[in-house]
Design an enzyme around this catalytic site. Structure first.
Site, PDB file in Angstrom:
ATOM      1  N   HIS A  86      32.685  40.728  40.647  1.00 45.83           N
ATOM      2  CA  HIS A  86      33.471  41.435  41.661  1.00 45.83           C
ATOM      3  C   HIS A  86      34.537  42.331  41.017  1.00 45.83           C
ATOM      4  O   HIS A  86      34.889  42.179  39.839  1.00 45.83           O
ATOM      5  CB  HIS A  86      34.146  40.434  42.609  1.00 45.83           C
ATOM      6  CG  HIS A  86      35.137  39.531  41.921  1.00 45.83           C
ATOM      7  ND1 HIS A  86      36.419  39.946  41.580  1.00 45.83           N
ATOM      8  CD2 HIS A  86      35.038  38.243  41.513  1.00 45.83           C
ATOM      9  CE1 HIS A  86      37.061  38.953  40.993  1.00 45.83           C
ATOM     10  NE2 HIS A  86      36.250  37.907  40.942  1.00 45.83           N
ATOM     11  N   GLN A 102      42.179  31.819  40.586  1.00 41.79           N
ATOM     12  CA  GLN A 102      41.672  32.020  41.943  1.00 41.79           C
ATOM     13  C   GLN A 102      40.691  30.934  42.349  1.00 41.79           C
ATOM     14  O   GLN A 102      40.775  30.390  43.441  1.00 41.79           O
ATOM     15  CB  GLN A 102      40.980  33.392  42.050  1.00 41.79           C
ATOM     16  CG  GLN A 102      41.952  34.545  41.884  1.00 41.79           C
ATOM     17  CD  GLN A 102      41.232  35.864  41.819  1.00 41.79           C
ATOM     18  OE1 GLN A 102      41.106  36.564  42.819  1.00 41.79           O
ATOM     19  NE2 GLN A 102      40.758  36.222  40.632  1.00 41.79           N
ATOM     20  N   ARG A 109      36.041  38.692  47.980  1.00 44.87           N
ATOM     21  CA  ARG A 109      36.080  39.671  46.889  1.00 44.87           C
ATOM     22  C   ARG A 109      34.683  40.017  46.385  1.00 44.87           C
ATOM     23  O   ARG A 109      34.447  41.148  45.939  1.00 44.87           O
ATOM     24  CB  ARG A 109      36.975  39.177  45.752  1.00 44.87           C
ATOM     25  CG  ARG A 109      36.604  37.829  45.118  1.00 44.87           C
ATOM     26  CD  ARG A 109      37.740  37.355  44.206  1.00 44.87           C
ATOM     27  NE  ARG A 109      37.483  36.109  43.508  1.00 44.87           N
ATOM     28  CZ  ARG A 109      37.755  34.892  43.992  1.00 44.87           C
ATOM     29  NH1 ARG A 109      38.246  34.765  45.213  1.00 44.87           N
ATOM     30  NH2 ARG A 109      37.527  33.816  43.264  1.00 44.87           N
ATOM     31  N   ARG A 161      31.840  39.652  48.404  1.00 43.52           N
ATOM     32  CA  ARG A 161      31.137  40.298  49.522  1.00 43.52           C
ATOM     33  C   ARG A 161      31.560  41.756  49.670  1.00 43.52           C
ATOM     34  O   ARG A 161      30.739  42.620  49.965  1.00 43.52           O
ATOM     35  CB  ARG A 161      31.372  39.522  50.824  1.00 43.52           C
ATOM     36  CG  ARG A 161      30.645  38.189  50.855  1.00 43.52           C
ATOM     37  CD  ARG A 161      30.633  37.571  52.241  1.00 43.52           C
ATOM     38  NE  ARG A 161      31.948  37.086  52.615  1.00 43.52           N
ATOM     39  CZ  ARG A 161      32.678  37.560  53.613  1.00 43.52           C
ATOM     40  NH1 ARG A 161      32.219  38.580  54.343  1.00 43.52           N
ATOM     41  NH2 ARG A 161      33.852  37.054  53.904  1.00 43.52           N
ATOM     42  N   GLU A 169      32.775  30.765  42.613  1.00 44.26           N
ATOM     43  CA  GLU A 169      33.528  30.399  41.421  1.00 44.26           C
ATOM     44  C   GLU A 169      33.757  28.888  41.401  1.00 44.26           C
ATOM     45  O   GLU A 169      33.623  28.209  42.430  1.00 44.26           O
ATOM     46  CB  GLU A 169      34.856  31.168  41.404  1.00 44.26           C
ATOM     47  CG  GLU A 169      35.693  30.989  40.145  1.00 44.26           C
ATOM     48  CD  GLU A 169      34.951  31.386  38.886  1.00 44.26           C
ATOM     49  OE1 GLU A 169      34.125  30.552  38.417  1.00 44.26           O
ATOM     50  OE2 GLU A 169      35.183  32.484  38.362  1.00 44.26           O
ATOM     51  N   GLY A 200      33.604  35.788  37.387  1.00 42.61           N
ATOM     52  CA  GLY A 200      33.601  35.721  35.933  1.00 42.61           C
ATOM     53  C   GLY A 200      33.249  34.354  35.382  1.00 42.61           C
ATOM     54  O   GLY A 200      32.397  34.213  34.505  1.00 42.61           O
TER      55      GLY A 200
END
Length: 223
Positions: free
Chosen positions: A17, A29, A66, A68, A90, A149
């Site tokens: 993202h 996050q 984030r 989507r 994540e 990530g």
């Protein structure tokens, strides 16, 4: 004609993202539903443009906003519906989520509420196995996965490479999975998949490589 059709194989494009304010501020996050910032929106738009010549037939995203929103800018060029799969989310970092993080890259397994690394590997392996079984039963296609990530790093570094599902092209140098980077995997019928592009940000003007505190880095974990 798409490259998939030319090569006679399915390609899977891994896209992280776009940038968030939390990325810039070094805030964990995890599974918090954060938003792209202005830079991240621009990155997502440029990623969509970079992939517009691809014959994308399927886009699968983490359900977090984030990802989507990033997937939306890719789908806009292809007229395909965005699928979501929670297995692409994540890692949940428990009490670390929402906090500035300056600790070790490998988050302690005894952190309150953290998703065990083994459980994360299992869900990502399950997703990949289901995806490969599906795409290998159909005509060659281009599939885009939009994720995070830490999730992408775990999928590639801790699942696909150790299991021998994929190998790296000899000239590739693994790195972190930068915001809106593109990683290109060619699925071959009689051999491991071939990673031909790793976390490429050449399509982003003045790409900033913000270190993501959610991602442990390119080296596999031993946990």
């Amino acid at each position: 004609m798409s490259q998939a059709a030319v090569d006679g194989m399915t390609r899977v494009l891994l896209v992280r993202h776009g940038e968030t304010n939390e990325n810039v501020q070094g805030i964990v996050q995890g599974q918090l539903d954060t938003l792209l910032n202005a830079v991240g929106l621009q990155q997502a738009q440029r990623t969509g443009v970079a992939l517009q010549a691809e014959s994308v037939t399927r886009i699968i995203s983490s359900p977090l906003q984030r990802t989507r929103d990033t997937a939306h800018h890719i789908a806009a060029h292809h007229g395909v519906q965005i699928e979501t799969d929670p297995r692409l989310m994540e890692r949940c970092f428990g009490v670390l989520q929402g906090r500035v993080y300056r600790g070790p890259a490998q988050k302690p397994e005894d952190t309150e509420g953290i998703e065990p690394s083994a459980a994360m590997r299992t869900r990502l392996a399950s997703f990949w196995d289901d995806l490969v079984a599906d795409v290998r039963a159909s005509a060659p296609r281009v599939v885009v996965l939009v994720s995070h990530g830490g999730a992408l790093s775990t999928l590639v570094n801790q699942v696909l490479l150790p299991r021998g599902d994929v190998v790296l092209r000899e000239d590739l140098e693994p790195s972190r999975f930068w915001n809106c980077s593109i990683t290109d995997i060619h699925l071959r019928a009689d051999a491991p998949g071939l990673v031909v592009r790793w976390a490429d940000t050449a399509h982003l003007d003045e790409a900033t490589h913000v270190v993501n505190v959610d991602e442990a880095g390119p080296a596999p974990e031993n946990a």
